[in-house]
Design a protein around this motif. Structure first.
Motif, PDB file in Angstrom:
ATOM      1  N   MET A 279      23.392  10.432  -2.826  1.00 18.03           N
ATOM      2  CA  MET A 279      22.390  11.506  -2.717  1.00 18.03           C
ATOM      3  C   MET A 279      21.296  11.429  -3.786  1.00 18.03           C
ATOM      4  SD  MET A 279      25.685  12.425  -3.177  1.00 18.03           S
ATOM      5  CE  MET A 279      26.344  13.649  -2.079  1.00 18.03           C
ATOM      6  N   ILE A 280      21.333  10.364  -4.576  1.00 19.17           N
ATOM      7  CA  ILE A 280      20.274  10.221  -5.594  1.00 19.17           C
ATOM      8  C   ILE A 280      19.085   9.485  -4.974  1.00 19.17           C
ATOM      9  CG2 ILE A 280      19.663   9.194  -7.812  1.00 19.17           C
ATOM     10  CD1 ILE A 280      22.629   9.513  -8.592  1.00 19.17           C
ATOM     11  N   LEU A 281      17.946  10.152  -5.046  1.00 23.87           N
ATOM     12  CA  LEU A 281      16.773   9.631  -4.335  1.00 23.87           C
ATOM     13  C   LEU A 281      15.611   9.498  -5.309  1.00 23.87           C
ATOM     14  CD1 LEU A 281      16.108   8.998  -1.374  1.00 23.87           C
ATOM     15  CD2 LEU A 281      15.306  11.344  -1.144  1.00 23.87           C
ATOM     16  N   ASP A 282      14.855   8.452  -5.095  1.00 24.94           N
ATOM     17  CA  ASP A 282      13.779   8.109  -6.009  1.00 24.94           C
ATOM     18  C   ASP A 282      12.627   7.592  -5.159  1.00 24.94           C
ATOM     19  OD1 ASP A 282      12.933   7.645  -8.507  1.00 24.94           O
ATOM     20  OD2 ASP A 282      14.018   5.761  -8.814  1.00 24.94           O
ATOM     21  N   GLY A 283      11.394   7.989  -5.462  1.00 32.97           N
ATOM     22  CA  GLY A 283      10.297   7.452  -4.657  1.00 32.97           C
ATOM     23  C   GLY A 283       8.989   7.506  -5.412  1.00 32.97           C
ATOM     24  N   ASP A 284       8.136   6.537  -5.137  1.00 32.87           N
ATOM     25  CA  ASP A 284       6.875   6.487  -5.858  1.00 32.87           C
ATOM     26  C   ASP A 284       5.897   5.567  -5.138  1.00 32.87           C
ATOM     27  OD1 ASP A 284       5.185   7.121  -7.843  1.00 32.87           O
ATOM     28  OD2 ASP A 284       6.344   6.181  -9.454  1.00 32.87           O
ATOM     29  N   VAL A 285       4.592   5.801  -5.389  1.00 30.11           N
ATOM     30  CA  VAL A 285       3.638   4.818  -4.872  1.00 30.11           C
ATOM     31  C   VAL A 285       3.649   3.628  -5.827  1.00 30.11           C
ATOM     32  CG1 VAL A 285       2.102   6.274  -3.522  1.00 30.11           C
ATOM     33  CG2 VAL A 285       1.755   6.094  -5.976  1.00 30.11           C
ATOM     34  N   GLN A 286       3.602   2.433  -5.264  1.00 32.66           N
ATOM     35  CA  GLN A 286       3.612   1.226  -6.094  1.00 32.66           C
ATOM     36  C   GLN A 286       2.355   0.411  -5.841  1.00 32.66           C
ATOM     37  OE1 GLN A 286       7.460  -0.637  -6.162  1.00 32.66           O
ATOM     38  NE2 GLN A 286       8.426   1.202  -6.908  1.00 32.66           N
ATOM     39  N   GLN A 287       2.498  -0.905  -5.682  1.00 30.53           N
ATOM     40  CA  GLN A 287       1.254  -1.676  -5.601  1.00 30.53           C
ATOM     41  C   GLN A 287       0.486  -1.428  -4.309  1.00 30.53           C
ATOM     42  OE1 GLN A 287       4.316  -3.551  -5.482  1.00 30.53           O
ATOM     43  NE2 GLN A 287       3.871  -5.506  -4.515  1.00 30.53           N
ATOM     44  N   ASP A 288      -0.786  -1.845  -4.335  1.00 30.68           N
ATOM     45  CA  ASP A 288      -1.664  -1.680  -3.172  1.00 30.68           C
ATOM     46  C   ASP A 288      -1.180  -2.510  -1.991  1.00 30.68           C
ATOM     47  OD1 ASP A 288      -3.319  -0.114  -4.666  1.00 30.68           O
ATOM     48  OD2 ASP A 288      -4.989  -1.538  -4.739  1.00 30.68           O
ATOM     49  N   TRP A 289      -1.471  -2.016  -0.823  1.00 28.07           N
ATOM     50  CA  TRP A 289      -1.343  -2.876   0.357  1.00 28.07           C
ATOM     51  C   TRP A 289      -2.369  -3.987   0.183  1.00 28.07           C
ATOM     52  CZ3 TRP A 289       2.383  -2.189   3.973  1.00 28.07           C
ATOM     53  CH2 TRP A 289       3.028  -0.951   3.985  1.00 28.07           C
ATOM     54  N   LYS A 290      -1.978  -5.176   0.505  1.00 29.24           N
ATOM     55  CA  LYS A 290      -2.916  -6.293   0.312  1.00 29.24           C
ATOM     56  C   LYS A 290      -4.007  -6.238   1.382  1.00 29.24           C
ATOM     57  CE  LYS A 290       0.760  -9.266  -1.336  1.00 29.24           C
ATOM     58  NZ  LYS A 290       1.913  -9.140  -0.427  1.00 29.24           N
ATOM     59  N   PRO A 291      -5.190  -6.770   1.083  1.00 32.39           N
ATOM     60  CA  PRO A 291      -6.227  -6.791   2.108  1.00 32.39           C
ATOM     61  C   PRO A 291      -5.724  -7.560   3.332  1.00 32.39           C
ATOM     62  CG  PRO A 291      -7.064  -7.591  -0.016  1.00 32.39           C
ATOM     63  CD  PRO A 291      -5.597  -7.404  -0.175  1.00 32.39           C
ATOM     64  N   GLY A 292      -5.873  -6.943   4.473  1.00 33.27           N
ATOM     65  CA  GLY A 292      -5.456  -7.618   5.711  1.00 33.27           C
ATOM     66  C   GLY A 292      -3.977  -7.452   6.021  1.00 33.27           C
ATOM     67  N   GLU A 293      -3.193  -6.894   5.066  1.00 36.42           N
ATOM     68  CA  GLU A 293      -1.759  -6.731   5.317  1.00 36.42           C
ATOM     69  C   GLU A 293      -1.544  -5.602   6.320  1.00 36.42           C
ATOM     70  OE1 GLU A 293       2.345  -6.053   2.704  1.00 36.42           O
ATOM     71  OE2 GLU A 293       0.409  -5.600   1.815  1.00 36.42           O
ATOM     72  N   LYS A 294      -0.629  -5.808   7.226  1.00 41.92           N
ATOM     73  CA  LYS A 294      -0.345  -4.783   8.229  1.00 41.92           C
ATOM     74  C   LYS A 294       0.356  -3.592   7.580  1.00 41.92           C
ATOM     75  CE  LYS A 294       0.377  -5.627  13.011  1.00 41.92           C
ATOM     76  NZ  LYS A 294       1.332  -5.944  14.051  1.00 41.92           N
ATOM     77  N   ARG A 295      -0.123  -2.411   7.837  1.00 44.62           N
ATOM     78  CA  ARG A 295       0.497  -1.224   7.227  1.00 44.62           C
ATOM     79  C   ARG A 295       1.689  -0.792   8.078  1.00 44.62           C
ATOM     80  NH1 ARG A 295      -2.964   1.725   3.519  1.00 44.62           N
ATOM     81  NH2 ARG A 295      -2.196   3.688   4.342  1.00 44.62           N
ATOM     82  N   VAL A 296       2.804  -1.449   7.809  1.00 44.46           N
ATOM     83  CA  VAL A 296       4.033  -1.181   8.569  1.00 44.46           C
ATOM     84  C   VAL A 296       4.940  -0.314   7.698  1.00 44.46           C
ATOM     85  CG1 VAL A 296       6.078  -2.254   9.606  1.00 44.46           C
ATOM     86  CG2 VAL A 296       3.856  -3.392   9.770  1.00 44.46           C
ATOM     87  N   SER A 297       5.595   0.668   8.308  1.00 42.03           N
ATOM     88  CA  SER A 297       6.531   1.521   7.570  1.00 42.03           C
ATOM     89  C   SER A 297       7.951   1.149   7.989  1.00 42.03           C
ATOM     90  CB  SER A 297       6.287   2.992   7.902  1.00 42.03           C
ATOM     91  OG  SER A 297       4.981   3.360   7.513  1.00 42.03           O
ATOM     92  N   ARG A 298       8.813   0.888   7.025  1.00 39.63           N
ATOM     93  CA  ARG A 298      10.168   0.482   7.397  1.00 39.63           C
ATOM     94  C   ARG A 298      11.210   1.078   6.460  1.00 39.63           C
ATOM     95  NH1 ARG A 298       9.325  -5.363   4.874  1.00 39.63           N
ATOM     96  NH2 ARG A 298       7.522  -4.678   3.766  1.00 39.63           N
ATOM     97  N   VAL A 299      12.336   1.368   7.032  1.00 37.57           N
ATOM     98  CA  VAL A 299      13.439   1.932   6.245  1.00 37.57           C
ATOM     99  C   VAL A 299      14.735   1.208   6.592  1.00 37.57           C
ATOM    100  CG1 VAL A 299      12.450   4.261   6.043  1.00 37.57           C
ATOM    101  CG2 VAL A 299      13.907   3.739   7.982  1.00 37.57           C
ATOM    102  N   VAL A 300      15.631   1.170   5.617  1.00 35.86           N
ATOM    103  CA  VAL A 300      16.957   0.588   5.845  1.00 35.86           C
ATOM    104  C   VAL A 300      17.998   1.555   5.298  1.00 35.86           C
ATOM    105  CG1 VAL A 300      18.537  -1.259   5.151  1.00 35.86           C
ATOM    106  CG2 VAL A 300      16.207  -1.826   5.749  1.00 35.86           C
ATOM    107  N   PHE A 301      19.047   1.792   6.073  1.00 33.32           N
ATOM    108  CA  PHE A 301      20.182   2.586   5.602  1.00 33.32           C
ATOM    109  C   PHE A 301      21.429   1.712   5.698  1.00 33.32           C
ATOM    110  CE2 PHE A 301      18.672   7.011   5.386  1.00 33.32           C
ATOM    111  CZ  PHE A 301      17.428   6.871   5.976  1.00 33.32           C
ATOM    112  N   ILE A 302      22.215   1.686   4.634  1.00 35.28           N
ATOM    113  CA  ILE A 302      23.493   0.969   4.691  1.00 35.28           C
ATOM    114  C   ILE A 302      24.576   1.990   4.355  1.00 35.28           C
ATOM    115  CG2 ILE A 302      24.871  -0.912   3.692  1.00 35.28           C
ATOM    116  CD1 ILE A 302      22.192  -2.283   2.959  1.00 35.28           C
ATOM    117  N   GLY A 303      25.560   2.091   5.220  1.00 34.91           N
ATOM    118  CA  GLY A 303      26.590   3.096   4.951  1.00 34.91           C
ATOM    119  C   GLY A 303      27.671   3.109   6.000  1.00 34.91           C
ATOM    120  N   ARG A 304      28.404   4.193   6.023  1.00 27.27           N
ATOM    121  CA  ARG A 304      29.511   4.344   6.964  1.00 27.27           C
ATOM    122  C   ARG A 304      29.291   5.588   7.819  1.00 27.27           C
ATOM    123  NH1 ARG A 304      32.580   3.652   2.189  1.00 27.27           N
ATOM    124  NH2 ARG A 304      33.481   1.590   2.080  1.00 27.27           N
TER     125      ARG A 304
END
Ligand SMILES: Nc1nc2c(ncn2[C@@H]2O[C@H](COP(=O)(O)OP(=O)(O)OP(=O)(O)O)[C@@H](O)[C@H]2O)c(=O)[nH]1
Length: 321
Positions: A279-304
């Protein structure tokens, strides 16, 4: 004969801090050139994009665990790297949090081409001071990662009391009395304690696992562990995403061993990265999207016991109109 290239295997259970350590190594002013191999359990790569340092070459091994299905890939990547010997000084392999380090270490002894040109310098294990005690109860990989370590970083000491810390240290020592043990926050450690240690000790490993040098790998992953990846070819709305991710990690935290994602928010030039361990969650804006890079949003969950379809639909419900 020319000198063999040192290889550091970086292991540790899900979310312990392996990428944090890797980034620390890569950003420090060490004057060395590292080739980095990152292995992920989920089918879409996230870690690869979280590794900093444009100088390094990062090889990604997705969709499978380095110690099982993709071990052949590891040998192929290593063979490819060896053909370019001289272009880098050392290799760092970051395993998935679910890897058994034994078969990974084995590769450096069993495969002739690899063992002719590379030497296993050390197995470095990052342990999560907050969760390790729990994982030692239910995850055999977590125990093997400690048993095989030459160096252990007992990380996230900021999240536990002194008493908890001593308790988890005792557990580690009961499994592995030999490894050099460091207490760290954000994997803050001198690189000389981690790299070029010449610490891997085959004799000790043969004591733990007498058939280490025999072929055949018996590691069975816990079949209950799922990896759920969802990707959306566009932006998500932070006003919908944030409440959802807080809610799911609060409600289903015990079952979520790890979650992470890279998101595109509308009118935000930087990538938003979130990371969760239970339940510990952390989030922040980091580096820029590169010019021409596709702005794709993706998430991964690993668990039971996670409802993959509900997670998929709920995530897709947060996309920006
Ligand atoms: N409080 C605290 N958080 C930390 C510390 N070290 C790392 N973290 C956070 O823990 C989370 C997981 O760190 P990572 O470095 O991504 O862990 P990992 O072992 O690479 O994770 P996987 O590759 O997914 O298994 C991130 O949100 C880090 O910022 C620490 O010492 N204290």
């Amino acid at each position: 004969m020319s000198e063999k290239i040192p290889v550091t295997v970086l292991t540790g259970y899900l979310g312990a801090g392996k990428t944090t350590l890797l980034n620390r190594i890569l950003t420090e002013n060490h004057g060395k050139r590292y080739a980095v191999i990152v292995n992920e359990f989920g089918e879409i790569g996230i870690d690869n994009d979280l590794v900093v340092g444009a100088e390094e070459e990062v090889f990604e091994m997705n969709n499978g665990c380095i110690c099982c299905t993709v071990r052949g890939d590891l040998i192929r990547i290593l063979d490819g790297l060896m053909k370019r010997k001289g272009k880098f000084d050392a290799i760092i392999v970051e395993t998935t949090g679910l890897a058994d380090p034994a078969p990974v270490a084995q590769t450096f002894f069993m495969d002739q081409d690899v063992s002719d040109t590379a030497r296993l310098d050390a197995v470095v294990t990052v342990a999560d001071a907050k969760w390790l005690a729990e994982r030692l109860k239910d995850a055999p990989e977590a125990k093997n990662q400690i048993a095989f370590a030459d160096v252990i970083l007992l990380n996230k000491i900021d999240l536990v009391s002194d008493e908890e810390l001593q308790n988890v240290e005792r557990m580690i020592r009961a499994i592995n009395p030999y490894a050099k043990l460091h207490r760290t926050k954000n994997c803050d450690i001198a690189l000389s304690e981690v790299l070029d240690r010449n610490a891997f000790d085959l004799d000790r490993i043969m004591e733990i696992e007498p058939d280490f040098l025999e072929d055949g790998h018996h590691h069975h992953h816990d079949d209950d562990i799922q990896s759920i990846s969802v990707s959306y070819d566009g932006e998500v709305n932070p006003e919908k995403f944030m409440p959802w991710i807080s809610q799911i990690t609060q409600e289903q935290g015990p079952n979520i061993l790890r979650c992470k994602g890279i998101l595109a928010f509308p009118n935000e030039p930087k990538r938003f990265v979130f990371q969760g361990v239970h339940m510990i969650l952390d989030g922040d804006v980091q580096q820029d999207w590169k010019p021409g890079e596709k702005r794709v949003s993706r998430v991964v969950f690993i668990g039971r016991d996670l409802d993959a379809e509900a997670i998929r639909l709920d995530f897709l419900a947060t996309v920006a109109e």
